[in-house]
Write a protein that holds these residues in place. Structure first.
Motif, PDB file in Angstrom:
ATOM      1  N   UNK A 261       0.838  -1.193   0.000  1.00 47.79           N
ATOM      2  CA  UNK A 261       0.000   0.000   0.000  1.00 47.79           C
ATOM      3  C   UNK A 261       0.876   1.247   0.000  1.00 47.79           C
ATOM      4  N   UNK A 262       0.455   2.242  -0.779  1.00 48.15           N
ATOM      5  CA  UNK A 262       1.204   3.498  -0.897  1.00 48.15           C
ATOM      6  C   UNK A 262       0.271   4.666  -0.571  1.00 48.15           C
ATOM      7  N   UNK A 263      -0.114   4.811   0.691  1.00 48.13           N
ATOM      8  CA  UNK A 263      -1.042   5.900   1.037  1.00 48.13           C
ATOM      9  C   UNK A 263      -0.473   7.282   0.748  1.00 48.13           C
ATOM     10  N   UNK A 264       0.839   7.379   0.648  1.00 45.76           N
ATOM     11  CA  UNK A 264       1.442   8.684   0.386  1.00 45.76           C
ATOM     12  C   UNK A 264       1.039   9.257  -0.973  1.00 45.76           C
ATOM     13  N   UNK A 265       0.613   8.403  -1.894  1.00 39.86           N
ATOM     14  CA  UNK A 265       0.210   8.899  -3.214  1.00 39.86           C
ATOM     15  C   UNK A 265      -1.085   9.706  -3.141  1.00 39.86           C
ATOM     16  N   UNK A 266      -1.882   9.497  -2.105  1.00 36.57           N
ATOM     17  CA  UNK A 266      -3.142  10.224  -1.951  1.00 36.57           C
ATOM     18  C   UNK A 266      -2.982  11.498  -1.150  1.00 36.57           C
ATOM     19  N   UNK A 267      -1.866  11.626  -0.440  1.00 37.12           N
ATOM     20  CA  UNK A 267      -1.659  12.800   0.389  1.00 37.12           C
ATOM     21  C   UNK A 267      -2.445  12.715   1.687  1.00 37.12           C
TER      22      UNK A 267
ATOM     23  N   UNK B 159      -7.956   4.153  -4.500  1.00 34.45           N
ATOM     24  CA  UNK B 159      -8.566   4.415  -3.192  1.00 34.45           C
ATOM     25  C   UNK B 159      -8.185   3.354  -2.169  1.00 34.45           C
ATOM     26  N   UNK B 160      -7.823   2.171  -2.649  1.00 30.59           N
ATOM     27  CA  UNK B 160      -7.488   1.072  -1.748  1.00 30.59           C
ATOM     28  C   UNK B 160      -6.312   1.426  -0.848  1.00 30.59           C
ATOM     29  N   UNK B 161      -5.361   2.174  -1.355  1.00 36.75           N
ATOM     30  CA  UNK B 161      -4.143   2.465  -0.592  1.00 36.75           C
ATOM     31  C   UNK B 161      -4.461   3.224   0.700  1.00 36.75           C
ATOM     32  N   UNK B 162      -5.298   4.246   0.610  1.00 33.25           N
ATOM     33  CA  UNK B 162      -5.624   4.996   1.823  1.00 33.25           C
ATOM     34  C   UNK B 162      -6.581   4.208   2.702  1.00 33.25           C
ATOM     35  N   UNK B 163      -7.429   3.372   2.116  1.00 34.10           N
ATOM     36  CA  UNK B 163      -8.347   2.575   2.919  1.00 34.10           C
ATOM     37  C   UNK B 163      -7.603   1.522   3.735  1.00 34.10           C
TER      38      UNK B 163
END
Length: 282
Positions: free
Chosen positions: A178-184, A222-226
């Motif tokens: 997961x790369x939540x950083x891409x969503x900010x 959206x999966x990354x931040x979820x």
């Protein structure tokens, strides 16, 4: 037990793309001897309408689908999502953001390091925030990725991942980091509209014991931040199965905003559910 869901927003009538997604999830549940859940994601009061919800139920029944009852309507459970936001806030994971969407878009154009920097604006200086609050300016609560990394710890942050049984837009499959950083620093709640999509959907997937999230590949990112929210709240991460998007004769994907032909229109023109299902591969 295997459980999946179809979770439309009642902002318009269903089209072929919705039918394909609903049938994909419904068939997967039937093949696995599991549960199929219908959820109405209607937390946006400005766009969601009761007549569109009624249309969704009518269209799905016409297609021959059945689901667990009662149907969960998110608008009836806003306090559940507010509780999640409160938990995150009390843990110091959120900050107030008074910037408008235009402010963020302008910042993306001006940021020397591009969108990634602009999407993590950080909290306002304390004196500026106090002034804005005193003026009654609207604000959003943003999830601080820096604070989330601190709370989880470096090892847990690096281990954030999900299993993709379908495919992402780039053909991604298997165990994906997961790369939540891409969503900010995403918005998790607004002062005037309550909790945002990511909070509501992850809360309900946990509450309804969803084991497999089956949806279009347009929601892959959206999966990354979820996954991050699931880790922060101690919720299990489902298996994800993103599927291809249907397109029309012009090559554009079916979408409400493009006024794609609806199932109601097809029905009025004499289409049968058997013909539509067969045309979609079911």
């Amino acid at each position: 037990m295997f459980a999946t869901r179809f979770a439309p927003s009642p902002t318009g009538r269903l089209h072929k793309g919705h039918a394909f997604s609903a049938l994909t999830a419904w068939r997967a549940a039937r093949d696995a001897g599991g549960r199929f859940i219908l959820r109405i994601e209607d937390i946006d009061p400005t766009r969601c309408r009761p007549e569109f919800e009624a249309g969704i139920l009518e269209d799905l029944r016409w297609l021959g689908l059945d689901w667990e009852t009662p149907v969960r309507r998110q608008s009836e459970h806003l306090t559940d999502y507010a509780t999640v936001v409160d938990v995150l806030n009390r843990r110091g994971l959120l900050y107030r953001c008074f910037r408008t969407r235009k402010d963020i878009l302008d910042a993306i154009g001006d940021a020397p390091h591009g969108a990634a920097e602009a999407l993590r604006p950080g909290p306002h200086p304390a004196d500026e925030e106090a002034t804005l609050l005193a003026e009654g300016r609207p604000f959003a609560w943003r999830l601080s990725l820096d604070r989330a990394r601190e709370v989880l710890g470096g090892r847990a942050w690096g281990a954030l991942a999900f299993v993709e049984e379908g495919r992402g837009p780039g053909g991604e499959r298997g165990l994906i980091r997961a790369r939540p950083e891409t969503a900010g620093d995403v918005v998790v709640a607004r002062k005037d509209a309550g909790a945002a999509y990511h909070v509501a959907v992850t809360h309900d997937d946990d509450l309804q014991r969803v084991t497999h999230v089956i949806r279009g590949e347009d929601l892959f990112e959206a999966t990354h931040i979820q996954v991050l929210l699931q880790a922060l709240m101690g919720w299990p991460t489902p298996v994800y199965r993103h599927h291809r998007l249907l397109t029309g004769d012009d090559g554009r994907r079916f979408a409400k905003r493009d006024n794609s032909v609806t199932l109601a229109q097809l029905r009025a023109e004499g289409a049968s559910p058997e013909t539509l299902r067969a045309g979609l591969g079911f």
